[in-house]
Enzyme design. Structure first.
Site, PDB file in Angstrom:
ATOM      1  N   GLY A   6       0.832  -1.209   0.000  1.00  0.00           N
ATOM      2  CA  GLY A   6       0.000   0.000   0.000  1.00  0.00           C
ATOM      3  C   GLY A   6       0.860   1.251   0.000  1.00  0.00           C
ATOM      4  O   GLY A   6       1.918   1.278   0.619  1.00  0.00           O
ATOM      5  N   ARG A   8       0.033  -4.485  -5.187  1.00  0.00           N
ATOM      6  CA  ARG A   8       0.183  -5.692  -4.362  1.00  0.00           C
ATOM      7  C   ARG A   8       0.300  -6.847  -5.347  1.00  0.00           C
ATOM      8  O   ARG A   8      -0.583  -7.044  -6.180  1.00  0.00           O
ATOM      9  CB  ARG A   8      -1.028  -5.885  -3.466  1.00  0.00           C
ATOM     10  CG  ARG A   8      -1.161  -4.801  -2.417  1.00  0.00           C
ATOM     11  CD  ARG A   8      -2.130  -5.247  -1.336  1.00  0.00           C
ATOM     12  NE  ARG A   8      -2.532  -4.136  -0.493  1.00  0.00           N
ATOM     13  CZ  ARG A   8      -1.797  -3.652   0.506  1.00  0.00           C
ATOM     14  NH1 ARG A   8      -0.616  -4.178   0.765  1.00  0.00           N
ATOM     15  NH2 ARG A   8      -2.240  -2.644   1.231  1.00  0.00           N
ATOM     16  N   ASP A  19       3.220  -1.467  12.170  1.00  0.00           N
ATOM     17  CA  ASP A  19       3.297  -2.745  12.895  1.00  0.00           C
ATOM     18  C   ASP A  19       4.593  -3.521  12.649  1.00  0.00           C
ATOM     19  O   ASP A  19       4.679  -4.703  12.988  1.00  0.00           O
ATOM     20  CB  ASP A  19       2.077  -3.614  12.547  1.00  0.00           C
ATOM     21  CG  ASP A  19       1.957  -3.895  11.055  1.00  0.00           C
ATOM     22  OD1 ASP A  19       2.802  -3.402  10.270  1.00  0.00           O
ATOM     23  OD2 ASP A  19       1.007  -4.606  10.669  1.00  0.00           O
ATOM     24  N   ASP A  44       0.394   1.326   9.025  1.00  0.00           N
ATOM     25  CA  ASP A  44      -0.116   0.517  10.134  1.00  0.00           C
ATOM     26  C   ASP A  44       0.850   0.532  11.322  1.00  0.00           C
ATOM     27  O   ASP A  44       0.457   0.211  12.441  1.00  0.00           O
ATOM     28  CB  ASP A  44      -0.330  -0.932   9.683  1.00  0.00           C
ATOM     29  CG  ASP A  44      -1.321  -1.044   8.549  1.00  0.00           C
ATOM     30  OD1 ASP A  44      -2.090  -0.100   8.332  1.00  0.00           O
ATOM     31  OD2 ASP A  44      -1.321  -2.090   7.872  1.00  0.00           O
ATOM     32  N   ASP A  74       5.549  -5.335   5.889  1.00  0.00           N
ATOM     33  CA  ASP A  74       5.994  -6.685   6.240  1.00  0.00           C
ATOM     34  C   ASP A  74       6.067  -7.628   5.039  1.00  0.00           C
ATOM     35  O   ASP A  74       7.028  -8.380   4.896  1.00  0.00           O
ATOM     36  CB  ASP A  74       5.127  -7.282   7.359  1.00  0.00           C
ATOM     37  CG  ASP A  74       3.659  -7.368   6.985  1.00  0.00           C
ATOM     38  OD1 ASP A  74       3.218  -6.592   6.106  1.00  0.00           O
ATOM     39  OD2 ASP A  74       2.943  -8.193   7.561  1.00  0.00           O
ATOM     40  N   ARG A 133      -5.023  -2.728   9.791  1.00  0.00           N
ATOM     41  CA  ARG A 133      -4.952  -4.187   9.667  1.00  0.00           C
ATOM     42  C   ARG A 133      -4.991  -4.867  11.035  1.00  0.00           C
ATOM     43  O   ARG A 133      -5.947  -4.663  11.756  1.00  0.00           O
ATOM     44  CB  ARG A 133      -3.716  -4.638   8.886  1.00  0.00           C
ATOM     45  CG  ARG A 133      -3.874  -4.524   7.388  1.00  0.00           C
ATOM     46  CD  ARG A 133      -3.188  -5.637   6.623  1.00  0.00           C
ATOM     47  NE  ARG A 133      -4.006  -6.842   6.578  1.00  0.00           N
ATOM     48  CZ  ARG A 133      -5.045  -7.019   5.765  1.00  0.00           C
ATOM     49  NH1 ARG A 133      -5.400  -6.092   4.909  1.00  0.00           N
ATOM     50  NH2 ARG A 133      -5.723  -8.134   5.808  1.00  0.00           N
ATOM     51  N   THR A 160       5.001   1.495   6.515  1.00  0.00           N
ATOM     52  CA  THR A 160       3.610   1.067   6.624  1.00  0.00           C
ATOM     53  C   THR A 160       2.887   2.017   7.548  1.00  0.00           C
ATOM     54  O   THR A 160       3.354   2.266   8.658  1.00  0.00           O
ATOM     55  CB  THR A 160       3.416  -0.370   7.163  1.00  0.00           C
ATOM     56  OG1 THR A 160       2.033  -0.541   7.496  1.00  0.00           O
ATOM     57  CG2 THR A 160       4.239  -0.665   8.409  1.00  0.00           C
TER      58      THR A 160
END
Ligand code: F6P
Length: 343
Positions: free
Chosen positions: A10, A72, A128, A126, A102, A170, A124
């Site tokens: 993304g 993706r 994470d 996110d 990741d 996510r 990211t």
């Protein structure tokens, strides 16, 4: 050296700042910088690339998205194939810098383990990735959520409503928790610390009894419907990597409907969606994307393949790719507790 650069997964605000830092550092020392279109897909067969020069890197620092494009792409698909990417890198590049989350950095690690001269850059929104305190895009996303909450507060207050705000993230609740903290959310629901709808309902009722006629409830897209006592849809659409498209499960709408049904309070949902990913990066994202981008180039020059620059204790250092992909970094209890203290 011929140094390739790609962005995969993304998009996120700050990617262009990293591409610029890599490109301008390498050009200044006389290397060729090759932009790869559309992530790993651009390395299947004949590389889909173009030369980056000072002109193509000019003016991109404040631009959102990625000038390289990103898709993706399932490398384990029969038409894809990690081996084909490995061969392309070995045939066409002296080094490749892969900017991603990741999934991308796992592929980068596999390639490096198979002898490819690859360095990663952590991205990211996110937030994470393990080991690093910085991932490109996260700071901007938190700012977008905070600003959205500021705006939603005034309309929620005017109409005496509950507004449920769904954020990206996510499997983790970083964007929801820090965006909610910065924007003064009245409740935050994240995957790390599941709560029942009973708990959210009780909290909203308490606020109303205490004189607040509105509530802002933030929920992370990855919260399971099961934690609210509902079944997950069997037919949830999946992305190109076969992962459920979390936003399509509509956890925010689900929570809002249930709160309205139970309390009778007028309730609305705001799904922030791709607004969190698009647009101009924050100054913090520009600065730190520049730092990790420049450090990735330095790692290439030093021959530190299989590594990734991270932020730790305010300093940039290079660690093995395995360190950032080994586990998912979840929101620690103390940060979530800090946010909940002001509910
Ligand atoms: O991983 C970043 C992310 O923005 C997630 O928060 C979100 O679930 C996902 O990407 C959406 O991805 P896509 O662009 O495939 O819809």
């Amino acid at each position: 050296m011929r140094i390739g650069v790609l962005t995969a997964g993304g998009d996120a605000p700050g990617l262009n700042a990293a591409v610029r830092a890599i490109g301008r550092s390498a050009l200044a020392e006389g290397h060729d910088v090759i932009g790869v279109h559309d992530g790993w897909a651009g390395l299947i067969g004949t590389p889909n690339t173009y030369a980056l020069d000072r002109a193509s890197l000019a003016g991109i620092l404040p631009q959102g998205g990625t000038i390289l494009g990103s898709v993706r792409f399932d490398l384990d698909h029969p038409d894809g194939g990690r081996d084909r990417v490995l061969a392309t890198i070995n045939d066409h590049f002296d080094a490749l810098i892969a900017i991603g989350g990741d999934g991308t950095l796992n592929v980068a690690r596999w390639l490096a383990d198979h002898g490819a001269p690859v360095v990663g850059v952590p991205k990211t929104l996110d937030n994470d990735l393990a080991a690093t305190e910085y991932c490109i895009g996260f700071d901007t996303a938190v700012g977008v959520v905070a600003e959205a909450l500021d705006r939603l507060h005034t309309t929620a207050a005017s109409h005496h409503r509950i507004i449920v705000v769904e954020t990206m993230g996510r499997a983790t609740g970083w964007v929801a928790t820090l965006g909610g903290l910065a924007g003064g959310a009245d409740f935050i629901v994240i995957p790390e610390f599941p709560v029942t709808i009973d708990a959210v309902e009780a909290h909203v009722r308490r606020r109303h009894s205490a004189g607040s006629s509105f509530s802002i409830v933030v929920v992370a897209e990855g919260v399971t419907l099961a934690s609210f006592g509902s079944a997950e849809p069997d037919d949830a659409p999946v992305d190109q990597l076969g992962r459920v498209q979390l936003a399509r499960r509509s956890v925010g709408h689900h929570l809002a409907e249930e709160l309205e049904r139970r309390t009778g309070f007028d309730t609305r949902t705001a799904v922030l969606g791709y607004v969190q990913r698009g647009g101009t990066p924050s100054a913090y994202d520009r600065i730190n994307a520049t730092r990790v981008g420049a450090a990735a180039y330095d790692a290439v020059r030093a021959g530190l393949f299989g590594s990734v620059p991270i932020l730790r204790g305010g300093e940039i250092e290079c660690v093995p790719l395995a360190d950032v992909t080994a586990t998912v970094k979840v929101v620690p209890r103390e940060i979530y507790d800090l946010a909940t203290r002001f509910f």
